[in-house]
Design an enzyme around this catalytic site. Structure first.
Site, PDB file in Angstrom:
ATOM      1  N   HIS A  16       2.947 -44.448 -20.172  1.00 14.20           N
ATOM      2  CA  HIS A  16       4.357 -44.673 -19.809  1.00 14.20           C
ATOM      3  C   HIS A  16       4.431 -45.199 -18.368  1.00 14.20           C
ATOM      4  O   HIS A  16       5.189 -46.137 -18.088  1.00 14.20           O
ATOM      5  CB  HIS A  16       5.156 -43.365 -19.864  1.00 14.20           C
ATOM      6  CG  HIS A  16       5.338 -42.763 -21.219  1.00 14.20           C
ATOM      7  ND1 HIS A  16       4.920 -41.503 -21.539  1.00 14.20           N
ATOM      8  CD2 HIS A  16       5.936 -43.257 -22.345  1.00 14.20           C
ATOM      9  CE1 HIS A  16       5.246 -41.221 -22.797  1.00 14.20           C
ATOM     10  NE2 HIS A  16       5.851 -42.269 -23.314  1.00 14.20           N
ATOM     11  N   LYS A  40      12.209 -35.764 -33.102  1.00 18.08           N
ATOM     12  CA  LYS A  40      10.882 -35.151 -33.274  1.00 18.08           C
ATOM     13  C   LYS A  40      10.940 -33.765 -32.629  1.00 18.08           C
ATOM     14  O   LYS A  40      11.658 -33.575 -31.657  1.00 18.08           O
ATOM     15  CB  LYS A  40       9.821 -35.956 -32.517  1.00 18.08           C
ATOM     16  CG  LYS A  40       9.729 -37.412 -32.887  1.00 18.08           C
ATOM     17  CD  LYS A  40       8.724 -38.099 -31.962  1.00 18.08           C
ATOM     18  CE  LYS A  40       8.805 -39.598 -31.999  1.00 18.08           C
ATOM     19  NZ  LYS A  40       8.109 -40.251 -30.895  1.00 18.08           N
ATOM     20  N   ARG A  89       1.796 -50.738 -28.098  1.00 17.83           N
ATOM     21  CA  ARG A  89       0.381 -50.430 -27.901  1.00 17.83           C
ATOM     22  C   ARG A  89      -0.448 -51.159 -28.941  1.00 17.83           C
ATOM     23  O   ARG A  89      -1.137 -52.106 -28.668  1.00 17.83           O
ATOM     24  CB  ARG A  89       0.167 -48.916 -27.996  1.00 17.83           C
ATOM     25  CG  ARG A  89       0.708 -48.188 -26.804  1.00 17.83           C
ATOM     26  CD  ARG A  89       0.921 -46.735 -27.077  1.00 17.83           C
ATOM     27  NE  ARG A  89       2.014 -46.536 -28.021  1.00 17.83           N
ATOM     28  CZ  ARG A  89       2.527 -45.358 -28.333  1.00 17.83           C
ATOM     29  NH1 ARG A  89       2.010 -44.273 -27.819  1.00 17.83           N
ATOM     30  NH2 ARG A  89       3.530 -45.259 -29.164  1.00 17.83           N
ATOM     31  N   SER A 127       1.766 -39.602 -26.432  1.00 19.92           N
ATOM     32  CA  SER A 127       2.052 -38.201 -26.103  1.00 19.92           C
ATOM     33  C   SER A 127       1.538 -37.293 -27.218  1.00 19.92           C
ATOM     34  O   SER A 127       0.972 -36.237 -26.963  1.00 19.92           O
ATOM     35  CB  SER A 127       3.552 -38.002 -25.917  1.00 19.92           C
ATOM     36  OG  SER A 127       4.029 -38.832 -24.893  1.00 19.92           O
TER      37      SER A 127
HETATM   38  P1  ADP Z   1       9.901 -42.291 -28.485  1.00 18.23           P
HETATM   39  O1  ADP Z   1       9.945 -40.951 -29.097  1.00 18.23           O
HETATM   40  O2  ADP Z   1      11.253 -42.874 -28.199  1.00 18.23           O
HETATM   41  O3  ADP Z   1       8.977 -43.286 -29.130  1.00 18.23           O
HETATM   42  P2  ADP Z   1       7.944 -42.000 -26.400  1.00 18.23           P
HETATM   43  O4  ADP Z   1       8.071 -41.193 -25.160  1.00 18.23           O
HETATM   44  O5  ADP Z   1       6.875 -41.601 -27.365  1.00 18.23           O
HETATM   45  O6  ADP Z   1       9.368 -41.972 -27.032  1.00 18.23           O
HETATM   46  O7  ADP Z   1       7.739 -43.520 -26.029  1.00 18.23           O
HETATM   47  C1  ADP Z   1       8.675 -44.248 -25.305  1.00 18.23           C
HETATM   48  C2  ADP Z   1       8.244 -45.701 -25.285  1.00 18.23           C
HETATM   49  O8  ADP Z   1       7.047 -45.803 -24.534  1.00 18.23           O
HETATM   50  C3  ADP Z   1       7.928 -46.287 -26.670  1.00 18.23           C
HETATM   51  O9  ADP Z   1       8.351 -47.640 -26.696  1.00 18.23           O
HETATM   52  C4  ADP Z   1       6.436 -46.218 -26.746  1.00 18.23           C
HETATM   53  O10 ADP Z   1       5.929 -47.258 -27.578  1.00 18.23           O
HETATM   54  C5  ADP Z   1       6.067 -46.448 -25.298  1.00 18.23           C
HETATM   55  N1  ADP Z   1       4.767 -45.886 -24.985  1.00 18.23           N
HETATM   56  C6  ADP Z   1       4.327 -44.627 -25.199  1.00 18.23           C
HETATM   57  N2  ADP Z   1       3.042 -44.479 -24.805  1.00 18.23           N
HETATM   58  C7  ADP Z   1       2.670 -45.689 -24.316  1.00 18.23           C
HETATM   59  C8  ADP Z   1       1.456 -46.224 -23.793  1.00 18.23           C
HETATM   60  N3  ADP Z   1       0.341 -45.505 -23.725  1.00 18.23           N
HETATM   61  N4  ADP Z   1       1.443 -47.496 -23.399  1.00 18.23           N
HETATM   62  C9  ADP Z   1       2.551 -48.252 -23.529  1.00 18.23           C
HETATM   63  N5  ADP Z   1       3.714 -47.848 -24.027  1.00 18.23           N
HETATM   64  C10 ADP Z   1       3.780 -46.583 -24.429  1.00 18.23           C
END
Ligand code: ADP
Length: 161
Positions: A16, A40, A89, A127
């Site tokens: 992130h 979730k 990703r 995550s």
């Molecule tokens: P959500 O539950 O809305 O998907 P996340 O916190 O899992 O929330 O992710 C928020 C955004 O960040 C999403 O677009 C996800 O694809 C992106 N994201 C999560 N991890 C990574 C990473 N390692 N590299 C790039 N983008 C990421």
């Protein structure tokens, strides 16, 4: 120009943060929006997720951290932000993100979704995987800020007792 970066951030990872650093170079302000009620089941509650995001992004002058509820596009409209940032990703992200971007565009045609890709080292970091690997005993310190690692250790202790 401002960009809105929404997510559940359960917890925030270096993936992130990689994306946030990239967006800082492109926008005047990056508004990181932590969803209050995630569909979730989250490991960290809303306050904990907010607190970790704030701590990890403290030094970033162009970044604002806020919590929100409801539709991302409604929140973007409320904040007068026209661009939503999401991360891509792997190909596996594509289908879900594509559906969501087009759904959001149908609801609010004047708001666009923009995608950025992280450094390859983080392209397999999520995550969900971080949590799973950590609870199975893996060293995940390369993938999360130290605040997050400490919070995970605390959570593991809480769950154990
Ligand atoms: P959500 O539950 O809305 O998907 P996340 O916190 O899992 O929330 O992710 C928020 C955004 O960040 C999403 O677009 C996800 O694809 C992106 N994201 C999560 N991890 C990574 C990473 N390692 N590299 C790039 N983008 C990421």
């Amino acid at each position: 120009m401002k960009v809105l970066y929404p997510g559940s951030f359960d917890p925030i990872t270096l993936g992130h943060i990689d994306l946030i650093k990239r967006s800082i170079k492109l926008f005047d302000q990056v508004c990181v929006a932590v969803v209050a009620k995630s569909p979730k089941d989250t490991l960290f509650d809303f306050e904990e997720r907010m607190d970790l995001v704030k701590k990890c992004l403290k030094g970033f002058k162009k970044v604002k951290v806020e919590g929100f509820e409801g539709l991302v596009v409604d929140y973007a409209k409320l904040k007068k932000i026209k661009i939503i940032l999401r991360g891509l990703r792997m190909i596996s992200d594509f289908e879900y993100e594509f559906q969501m971007a087009l759904t959001n565009r149908t609801i609010k045609p004047d708001i666009e979704t923009m995608f950025l890709m992280p450094e390859p080292n983080y392209s397999y970091v999520s995550s969900r995987l971080i949590k799973e690997a950590f609870f199975l005993g893996a060293d995940i310190s390369r993938f999360v800020p130290s605040y997050v690692l400490k919070a995970l250790v605390r959570k593991k202790d809480e769950i154990r007792y």
